[in-house]
Design an enzyme around this catalytic site. Structure first.
Site, PDB file in Angstrom:
ATOM      1  N   CYS A 112       0.822  -1.229   0.000  1.00 31.10           N
ATOM      2  CA  CYS A 112       0.000   0.000   0.000  1.00 31.10           C
ATOM      3  C   CYS A 112       0.850   1.270   0.000  1.00 31.10           C
ATOM      4  O   CYS A 112       0.333   2.353  -0.267  1.00 31.10           O
ATOM      5  CB  CYS A 112      -0.947   0.007   1.182  1.00 31.10           C
ATOM      6  SG  CYS A 112      -2.088  -1.382   1.187  1.00 31.10           S
ATOM      7  N   HIS A 247      -3.180   7.372   2.995  1.00 28.49           N
ATOM      8  CA  HIS A 247      -3.610   6.067   2.473  1.00 28.49           C
ATOM      9  C   HIS A 247      -5.010   5.774   3.000  1.00 28.49           C
ATOM     10  O   HIS A 247      -5.284   5.928   4.190  1.00 28.49           O
ATOM     11  CB  HIS A 247      -2.607   4.999   2.912  1.00 28.49           C
ATOM     12  CG  HIS A 247      -3.038   3.610   2.569  1.00 28.49           C
ATOM     13  ND1 HIS A 247      -3.598   3.298   1.363  1.00 28.49           N
ATOM     14  CD2 HIS A 247      -3.015   2.456   3.289  1.00 28.49           C
ATOM     15  CE1 HIS A 247      -3.894   2.009   1.339  1.00 28.49           C
ATOM     16  NE2 HIS A 247      -3.549   1.477   2.506  1.00 28.49           N
ATOM     17  N   ASN A 277      -9.889  -0.022   0.828  1.00 28.54           N
ATOM     18  CA  ASN A 277      -8.432   0.089   0.700  1.00 28.54           C
ATOM     19  C   ASN A 277      -8.017  -0.496  -0.661  1.00 28.54           C
ATOM     20  O   ASN A 277      -8.044  -1.708  -0.851  1.00 28.54           O
ATOM     21  CB  ASN A 277      -7.796  -0.681   1.859  1.00 28.54           C
ATOM     22  CG  ASN A 277      -6.274  -0.662   1.820  1.00 28.54           C
ATOM     23  OD1 ASN A 277      -5.671  -0.305   0.813  1.00 28.54           O
ATOM     24  ND2 ASN A 277      -5.668  -1.070   2.914  1.00 28.54           N
TER      25      ASN A 277
HETATM   26  N1  COA Z   1     -17.885  -7.895  11.256  1.00 33.28           N
HETATM   27  C1  COA Z   1     -18.332  -8.121  12.495  1.00 33.28           C
HETATM   28  N2  COA Z   1     -17.512  -8.455  13.507  1.00 33.28           N
HETATM   29  C2  COA Z   1     -16.216  -8.563  13.242  1.00 33.28           C
HETATM   30  C3  COA Z   1     -15.670  -8.340  11.962  1.00 33.28           C
HETATM   31  C4  COA Z   1     -16.575  -7.995  10.947  1.00 33.28           C
HETATM   32  N3  COA Z   1     -16.175  -7.751   9.672  1.00 33.28           N
HETATM   33  N4  COA Z   1     -14.343  -8.503  12.008  1.00 33.28           N
HETATM   34  C5  COA Z   1     -14.040  -8.821  13.279  1.00 33.28           C
HETATM   35  N5  COA Z   1     -15.169  -8.862  14.022  1.00 33.28           N
HETATM   36  C6  COA Z   1     -15.310  -9.186  15.446  1.00 33.28           C
HETATM   37  C7  COA Z   1     -14.155  -9.998  15.981  1.00 33.28           C
HETATM   38  O1  COA Z   1     -14.344 -11.367  15.778  1.00 33.28           O
HETATM   39  C8  COA Z   1     -14.167  -9.626  17.422  1.00 33.28           C
HETATM   40  O2  COA Z   1     -15.166 -10.353  18.072  1.00 33.28           O
HETATM   41  P1  COA Z   1     -14.910 -10.930  19.557  1.00 33.28           P
HETATM   42  O3  COA Z   1     -14.715  -9.720  20.421  1.00 33.28           O
HETATM   43  O4  COA Z   1     -16.151 -11.685  19.831  1.00 33.28           O
HETATM   44  O5  COA Z   1     -13.686 -11.778  19.444  1.00 33.28           O
HETATM   45  C9  COA Z   1     -14.615  -8.158  17.414  1.00 33.28           C
HETATM   46  O6  COA Z   1     -15.290  -7.969  16.165  1.00 33.28           O
HETATM   47  C10 COA Z   1     -13.460  -7.200  17.494  1.00 33.28           C
HETATM   48  O7  COA Z   1     -12.480  -7.607  16.552  1.00 33.28           O
HETATM   49  P2  COA Z   1     -11.134  -6.862  16.385  1.00 33.28           P
HETATM   50  O8  COA Z   1     -10.267  -7.603  15.414  1.00 33.28           O
HETATM   51  O9  COA Z   1     -10.604  -6.547  17.748  1.00 33.28           O
HETATM   52  O10 COA Z   1     -11.673  -5.518  15.714  1.00 33.28           O
HETATM   53  P3  COA Z   1     -10.903  -4.199  15.478  1.00 33.28           P
HETATM   54  O11 COA Z   1     -11.563  -3.108  16.202  1.00 33.28           O
HETATM   55  O12 COA Z   1      -9.414  -4.363  15.640  1.00 33.28           O
HETATM   56  O13 COA Z   1     -11.191  -3.978  13.920  1.00 33.28           O
HETATM   57  C11 COA Z   1     -10.040  -4.107  11.830  1.00 33.28           C
HETATM   58  C12 COA Z   1     -10.695  -4.889  12.970  1.00 33.28           C
HETATM   59  C13 COA Z   1      -9.491  -5.102  10.823  1.00 33.28           C
HETATM   60  C14 COA Z   1     -11.123  -3.248  11.179  1.00 33.28           C
HETATM   61  C15 COA Z   1      -8.927  -3.210  12.415  1.00 33.28           C
HETATM   62  O14 COA Z   1      -8.074  -3.962  13.222  1.00 33.28           O
HETATM   63  C16 COA Z   1      -8.119  -2.526  11.349  1.00 33.28           C
HETATM   64  O15 COA Z   1      -8.627  -1.736  10.573  1.00 33.28           O
HETATM   65  N6  COA Z   1      -6.770  -2.770  11.317  1.00 33.28           N
HETATM   66  C17 COA Z   1      -5.919  -2.192  10.317  1.00 33.28           C
HETATM   67  C18 COA Z   1      -6.070  -2.971   9.037  1.00 33.28           C
HETATM   68  C19 COA Z   1      -5.498  -2.255   7.844  1.00 33.28           C
HETATM   69  O16 COA Z   1      -5.695  -1.087   7.670  1.00 33.28           O
HETATM   70  N7  COA Z   1      -4.823  -3.044   7.004  1.00 33.28           N
HETATM   71  C20 COA Z   1      -4.276  -2.583   5.785  1.00 33.28           C
HETATM   72  C21 COA Z   1      -3.086  -1.753   6.024  1.00 33.28           C
HETATM   73  S1  COA Z   1      -2.401  -1.206   4.530  1.00 33.28           S
END
Ligand code: COA
Length: 321
Positions: A112, A247, A277
């Site tokens: 990215c 980004h 993204n």
């Molecule tokens: N829909 C509903 N629930 C979801 C889900 C979805 N799409 N994805 C995860 N969950 C659930 C998880 O299973 C977890 O449930 P639990 O508490 O029962 O275990 C809960 O939601 C929280 O999950 P978590 O992974 O802690 O969520 P988060 O707040 O970290 O959000 C992302 C997840 C992926 C959105 C976030 O971590 C993120 O944006 N990270 C950066 C990713 C990124 O930008 N990558 C590219 C970089 S170039």
């Protein structure tokens, strides 16, 4: 001599996949995706469309807006991690399709951050006088590498391409500074394990795997660092920014950083709600829309700041022509 942007263009596939569409096949909801990421929908390339198909359209639009012909190009650089083939490069495919006979061509792999890396290479080539007119493209079709059953990743990504044409200029405009970074020790936090020379038969997954929380922490840290460091290298500060194009990964990452830096929302361009993204395409796609929306004027200071797999980060400070 500086590298100045004289043309921009972009392209996204027609097919729109909304959060509600995703909620039909995985346990998620529009509300969850919007509040955790800001994304409402994304574009998805069909089976017959590969990265170079989007890149060529963006490149032709950028050349048209630059009023240059492909023959004027002496270099083509494409930032991508989803090339049509391991080789030839997407840049060589473009060189052929455009009939840019005088242009050398190569790809840059920084996920990215690919557009920031490619722009940095291009601006150095122009500053050192070896090249005059360079096409820089950021293009990816990462939806082809998504496990549509993995709700932690499939909600995030979309496909697209964006392009700029750079030329050598001494009118005071152009790329004022570049800043790049890599933290390879965190490489396994965002990785496509299968399909490379370690696993040519793809015994491991060919899908993107990610530790979302770790990537989030990295993104927040390096987005701020990249903006500060690139501004410092240009002898500027946050108050000099007219438009930040970060980004387009997650609006929580962006909002966290701009709040900490004291940068008002009006000075930040965000279109991730429409595209998700799009990896290396995200910044040039947003740049093209910002230009079309009249958000960038002559003399403006524009900062492009990216982060991604590697893990990598990069930023470019531009005085708009
Ligand atoms: N829909 C509903 N629930 C979801 C889900 C979805 N799409 N994805 C995860 N969950 C659930 C998880 O299973 C977890 O449930 P639990 O508490 O029962 O275990 C809960 O939601 C929280 O999950 P978590 O992974 O802690 O969520 P988060 O707040 O970290 O959000 C992302 C997840 C992926 C959105 C976030 O971590 C993120 O944006 N990270 C950066 C990713 C990124 O930008 N990558 C590219 C970089 S170039």
């Amino acid at each position: 001599m500086r590298a100045t942007i004289i043309g921009v263009g972009s392209c996204v596939p027609e097919k729109i996949v909304t959060n509600d569409d995703l909620a039909k096949s995985i346990e998620t909801s529009d509300e969850w995706i919007r509040t955790r990421t800001g994304i409402k929908e994304r574009r998805v390339a069909d089976d017959g469309t590969s990265t170079s198909d989007l890149a060529i359209v963006a490149a032709e639009k950028a050349l048209k807006s630059a009023k240059l012909s492909p023959e004027d190009l002496d270099l083509i650089i494409v930032g991508t991690t989803s090339p049509d083939y391991l080789f030839p490069s997407v840049a060589c495919l473009l060189q052929n399709k455009l009939e840019a006979k005088k242009a050398a061509a190569f790809d840059v792999s920084a996920a990215c951050s690919g557009f920031n890396y490619a722009l940095t290479v291009a601006s150095s080539f122009i500053e050192n006088g070896t090249h005059k007119n360079i096409l820089v493209v950021g293009a990816d079709t990462l939806t082809k590498y998504l496990n549509w059953k993995d709700r932690g990743t499939c909600i995030l990504f979309g496909d697209g391409a964006g392009a700029v044409v750079l030329t050598a200029s001494d009118d005071g405009s152009g790329i004022l500074s570049n800043w790049l970074k890599a933290e390879g020790r965190l490489g396994d936090r965002l990785i496509m394990p299968g399909g490379g020379s370690r696993d040519p038969e793809q015994k491991n997954t060919r899908f993107i795997t990610m530790d979302g929380k770790e990537v989030f922490k990295f993104a927040v840290r390096v987005l701020e660092e990249s903006i500060y460091e690139s501004l410092k290298a240009a002898n500027l500060s946050v108050k000099d920014i007219d438009l930040l194009i970060p980004h387009q990964a997650n609006d929580r990452i962006i909002n966290h950083v701009i709040k900490k830096m004291g940068l008002p929302k009006e000075k930040v361009y965000v279109n991730l709600q429409k595209y998700g993204n799009t990896s290396a395409a995200s910044i040039p796609l947003a740049l093209d829309e910002a230009v079309s929306d009249g958000k960038i004027n002559k003399g403006n200071i524009v900062v492009l700041a990216g982060f991604g797999a590697g893990l990598t980060a990069g930023a470019n400070v531009i005085k708009w022509r």
